[in-house]
Design an enzyme around this catalytic site. Structure first.
Site, PDB file in Angstrom:
ATOM      1  N   CYS A  32      41.478  43.834  44.048  1.00  0.00           N
ATOM      2  CA  CYS A  32      40.398  43.517  43.097  1.00  0.00           C
ATOM      3  C   CYS A  32      40.506  44.291  41.784  1.00  0.00           C
ATOM      4  O   CYS A  32      39.983  43.855  40.761  1.00  0.00           O
ATOM      5  CB  CYS A  32      39.041  43.776  43.727  1.00  0.00           C
ATOM      6  SG  CYS A  32      38.703  42.761  45.189  1.00  0.00           S
ATOM      7  N   HIS A  50      33.355  44.212  37.840  1.00  0.00           N
ATOM      8  CA  HIS A  50      33.911  43.414  38.924  1.00  0.00           C
ATOM      9  C   HIS A  50      32.780  42.660  39.613  1.00  0.00           C
ATOM     10  O   HIS A  50      31.766  43.243  39.983  1.00  0.00           O
ATOM     11  CB  HIS A  50      34.627  44.341  39.909  1.00  0.00           C
ATOM     12  CG  HIS A  50      35.162  43.644  41.117  1.00  0.00           C
ATOM     13  ND1 HIS A  50      35.831  42.443  41.052  1.00  0.00           N
ATOM     14  CD2 HIS A  50      35.124  43.985  42.439  1.00  0.00           C
ATOM     15  CE1 HIS A  50      36.193  42.076  42.273  1.00  0.00           C
ATOM     16  NE2 HIS A  50      35.769  42.994  43.128  1.00  0.00           N
ATOM     17  N   ASN A  82      33.328  36.766  44.931  1.00  0.00           N
ATOM     18  CA  ASN A  82      34.333  37.779  44.606  1.00  0.00           C
ATOM     19  C   ASN A  82      35.698  37.101  44.545  1.00  0.00           C
ATOM     20  O   ASN A  82      36.259  36.709  45.570  1.00  0.00           O
ATOM     21  CB  ASN A  82      34.324  38.874  45.676  1.00  0.00           C
ATOM     22  CG  ASN A  82      35.315  39.990  45.390  1.00  0.00           C
ATOM     23  OD1 ASN A  82      36.135  39.903  44.478  1.00  0.00           O
ATOM     24  ND2 ASN A  82      35.255  41.050  46.171  1.00  0.00           N
TER      25      ASN A  82
END
Length: 332
Positions: A121, A255, A285
């Site tokens: 990520c 994020h 996500n």
């Protein structure tokens, strides 16, 4: 040698299929996993996500190339002017050649440097930092930096704690060397003590078979704490290095993993809620694609103007995390 690099334009690509929480809950119920829209939304802020369909050409590579092409065209960069392509992904379509090499071929940027970055990520922040350093040092002048993922391929739909979180997509920026301040400061961090037991996917190819687990494993509580602490600290450091205060940030692009993490970090940094970009509700996500997708959404919504301070940050397995602060100087 240039002192800075700057983001000239952004781009994105999303799969066609939108899966709402209610639709996902129905799918999960068919295999005996119970959840519902309220359970997902109140814990994560996620309302829907996109799932790629390879039969429609929605692979990690195809999505990456589409996002990069849009960024390149909006920046008005010709393919033969691109010196560097960096793709952040943890879900490549194959072990090798790299996703970046395939993107290069699809865009017609023959001969430029092309490589992948694997920091899950946090990948886009790592890729942006690497490209920024290479453009500052020369001789590279123009780069495409991409985050692209098809996380739906590695979700265990029997694990309610993770299967509701992830989605697919790609985001990209066109980066250019500049004598005027663009990316002011960027930093990357990692702590390998927090290994696959905290967040990981242990599968690998061995003797023609898959060894290890092909699905995401996560300790949600541990990740939450590490994310808040890491993102807050890295933002404070890049702000200090840039000679600004986090409270001066006009556009905050964290994020997009969990709305509670995002809100907590913004509060700790003194960044008002209205400055924060929130695409987690629609995208879930998307790992390395998360930050560039959210940035592109903000740009297309005219939420950022010339000279604004923009804070980008992400955290992922490793644990790996990082932040970048920049002054907005785009072509569009």
């Amino acid at each position: 040698m240039s002192m800075y690099s700057r983001i000239a334009a952004t781009g994105s690509a999303l799969p066609k299929t939108r899966i709402s929480n209610a639709e996902l809950a129905t799918r999960l119920a068919s295999i005996g996993v119970e959840t519902n829209d309220e359970w997902i939304r109140t814990r994560t802020g996620i309302e829907a996500r996109r799932f790629a369909d390879p039969t429609l050409g929605e692979t990690t590579t195809e999505l990456a190339a589409a996002a990069a092409k849009e960024a390149m065209e909006r920046a008005r960069f010709e393919p033969d002017s691109i010196d560097l392509i960096v793709v952040a992904t943890t879900t490549p379509d194959m072990v090798f050649p790299s996703t970046a090499a395939h993107v290069q071929s699809m865009l017609g940027c023959t001969g430029c440097a092309a490589f992948d970055v694997q920091a899950v990520c946090a990948g886009f922040i790592y890729a942006l930092n690497a490209a920024d350093a290479m453009l500052r040092a020369g001789p590279y002048r123009r780069a495409l930096v991409v985050g692209s993922e098809t996380m739906s391929r590695v979700i265990d739909f029997n694990d309610r704690s993770t299967c509701v979180l992830f989605g697919d997509g790609a985001g990209a920026v066109a980066l250019e060397a500049s004598d005027a301040p663009g990316i002011l400061a960027a930093r990357m961090y990692a702590d390998g003590r927090y290994d696959e037991k905290v967040l990981g996917l242990t599968a690998c190819l061995s003797n023609g078979k898959i060894a290890g687990s092909p699905f995401i494993n996560m300790d949600g509580r541990q990740v939450f704490k590490l994310a808040v602490d890491g993102l807050t600290g890295s933002a404070e450091e890049v702000a200090r290095l840039a000679g600004v205060s986090p409270s001066e940030v006009k556009l905050f692009v964290p994020h997009q993993a969990n709305l509670r993490i995002m809100t907590m970090v913004a509060k700790k940094l003194g960044i008002p809620d209205e400055a924060m970009v929130k695409t987690v509700s629609e995208h879930g996500n998307t790992s390395a694609a998360s930050v560039p997708l959210a940035l592109d959404a903000a740009v297309k919504a005219n939420r950022v103007k010339e000279g604004d301070l923009v804070l980008l940050q992400a955290v992922g397995a490793g644990m790996a995390w990082g932040s970048a602060i920049l002054k907005w100087r785009a072509n569009v």
